[in-house]
Enzyme design. Sequence first.
Site, PDB file in Angstrom:
ATOM      1  N   SER A  44      42.747 -41.039 -25.003  1.00 11.05           N
ATOM      2  CA  SER A  44      43.079 -40.111 -26.090  1.00 11.05           C
ATOM      3  C   SER A  44      41.819 -39.349 -26.466  1.00 11.05           C
ATOM      4  CB  SER A  44      43.583 -40.877 -27.311  1.00 11.05           C
ATOM      5  OG  SER A  44      43.526 -40.016 -28.436  1.00 11.05           O
TER       6      SER A  44
ATOM      7  N   HIS B  96      45.954 -38.148 -23.254  1.00 11.90           N
ATOM      8  CA  HIS B  96      46.755 -38.140 -24.488  1.00 11.90           C
ATOM      9  C   HIS B  96      46.166 -37.124 -25.468  1.00 11.90           C
ATOM     10  CE1 HIS B  96      49.415 -40.347 -27.346  1.00 11.90           C
ATOM     11  NE2 HIS B  96      48.441 -40.181 -28.239  1.00 11.90           N
TER      12      HIS B  96
ATOM     13  N   ASP C 201      46.387 -35.648 -29.182  1.00  6.43           N
ATOM     14  CA  ASP C 201      46.881 -35.928 -30.528  1.00  6.43           C
ATOM     15  C   ASP C 201      46.897 -34.664 -31.375  1.00  6.43           C
ATOM     16  OD1 ASP C 201      47.409 -38.774 -30.610  1.00  6.43           O
ATOM     17  OD2 ASP C 201      45.258 -39.043 -30.301  1.00  6.43           O
TER      18      ASP C 201
ATOM     19  N   MET D 124      47.812 -32.937 -34.841  1.00  5.91           N
ATOM     20  CA  MET D 124      48.033 -33.312 -36.249  1.00  5.91           C
ATOM     21  C   MET D 124      48.058 -32.070 -37.127  1.00  5.91           C
ATOM     22  SD  MET D 124      45.548 -36.602 -36.576  1.00  5.91           S
ATOM     23  CE  MET D 124      45.342 -37.766 -35.241  1.00  5.91           C
TER      24      MET D 124
ATOM     25  N   HIS E 280      51.138 -35.833 -28.204  1.00  7.53           N
ATOM     26  CA  HIS E 280      51.681 -36.671 -29.279  1.00  7.53           C
ATOM     27  C   HIS E 280      51.707 -35.819 -30.542  1.00  7.53           C
ATOM     28  CE1 HIS E 280      50.909 -40.474 -31.976  1.00  7.53           C
ATOM     29  NE2 HIS E 280      52.063 -39.891 -32.230  1.00  7.53           N
TER      30      HIS E 280
ATOM     31  N   MET F  62      52.078 -35.262 -34.063  1.00  7.63           N
ATOM     32  CA  MET F  62      52.127 -35.843 -35.403  1.00  7.63           C
ATOM     33  C   MET F  62      52.250 -34.680 -36.375  1.00  7.63           C
ATOM     34  SD  MET F  62      49.258 -38.750 -34.747  1.00  7.63           S
ATOM     35  CE  MET F  62      48.629 -37.906 -33.310  1.00  7.63           C
TER      36      MET F  62
ATOM     37  N   MET G 179      53.423 -47.045 -32.362  1.00  6.93           N
ATOM     38  CA  MET G 179      52.130 -46.939 -33.059  1.00  6.93           C
ATOM     39  C   MET G 179      51.694 -48.320 -33.530  1.00  6.93           C
ATOM     40  SD  MET G 179      51.240 -43.779 -32.949  1.00  6.93           S
ATOM     41  CE  MET G 179      49.671 -44.053 -33.778  1.00  6.93           C
TER      42      MET G 179
ATOM     43  N   ASP H 182      49.847 -47.057 -28.941  1.00  9.51           N
ATOM     44  CA  ASP H 182      48.797 -46.166 -29.423  1.00  9.51           C
ATOM     45  C   ASP H 182      48.180 -46.730 -30.703  1.00  9.51           C
ATOM     46  OD1 ASP H 182      47.220 -43.960 -29.918  1.00  9.51           O
ATOM     47  OD2 ASP H 182      48.872 -42.567 -30.273  1.00  9.51           O
TER      48      ASP H 182
ATOM     49  N   GLY I 248      44.176 -48.808 -31.601  1.00  5.59           N
ATOM     50  CA  GLY I 248      43.411 -50.050 -31.507  1.00  5.59           C
ATOM     51  C   GLY I 248      43.515 -50.740 -30.153  1.00  5.59           C
TER      52      GLY I 248
ATOM     53  N   GLY J 118      41.548 -44.438 -27.405  1.00  5.56           N
ATOM     54  CA  GLY J 118      40.642 -43.377 -27.858  1.00  5.56           C
ATOM     55  C   GLY J 118      39.228 -43.900 -27.973  1.00  5.56           C
TER      56      GLY J 118
END
Length: 221
Positions: free
Chosen positions: A14, A39, A41, A43, A72, A74, A143, A178, A180, A200
Amino acid sequence: MRLPKAGTIEIVPSILSADFARLADEIAVVESAGVSMVHLDVMDGHFVPNITFGPPVIAKLRKCSSLVFDAHLMIAEPGKYAERFAEAGADHITFHIEVADEPQRLIDKLHQLGCSAGICLNPETPVEAIEGVGPLCDMVLVMTVRPGFGGQEFMTQAAKKISRIRDIVGPDIRIEVDGGIDSQTTPIVVSYGADTLVAGNAIFAKTDRIAAINAIREVAR
Ligand code: DX5
Ligand code: ZN
């Protein structure tokens, strides 16, 4: 590019934790480590309390990489922007079930746009929310942190949903995780049935991104 067929474990870097001033180089490095997907992200500052990038950045990156672009979203209105992300070069587009009024229609729309379709659940969203539409998509995204930021602590409780989702969608639909994900948490999510591992911080916060990918690969078997 297409989402790899289910049956393999994919590590998906990510870029949220990458150096945004050098995104093309950062993607080239992980590509050289042999990953097949990256990936992205997105947002919007509404659905999540953070803002990243949108279609113009993805369109520029598309010219620099042949990896599968896993977007992804968001964002609060995924249906409104789906076409623009497809045009920019996203191969796979994931929307959040929490903001999808008509998820089945959105999945159909993504397929018509030539993309594969993903549905995402936040940590507190129950599995039941995707029971009907999960089998219609190409990948379910679970998530394991609250969306919005990289480098958060893995939520074990949220990961437990993976086994039940695997029962619902069967073996041919990918389950992506996705939040941690690192060499400690990877064996846990793989044992629950996940096959697509977004990472990430575990990759881009390390000086040697290739060694970081290999460390996750080692424990993902
Ligand atoms: C969080 C993003 C993730 C993020 C994960 O909202 O969706 O993709 O990059 O970051 P790590 O792997 O650092 O938890
Ligand atoms: Zn993500």
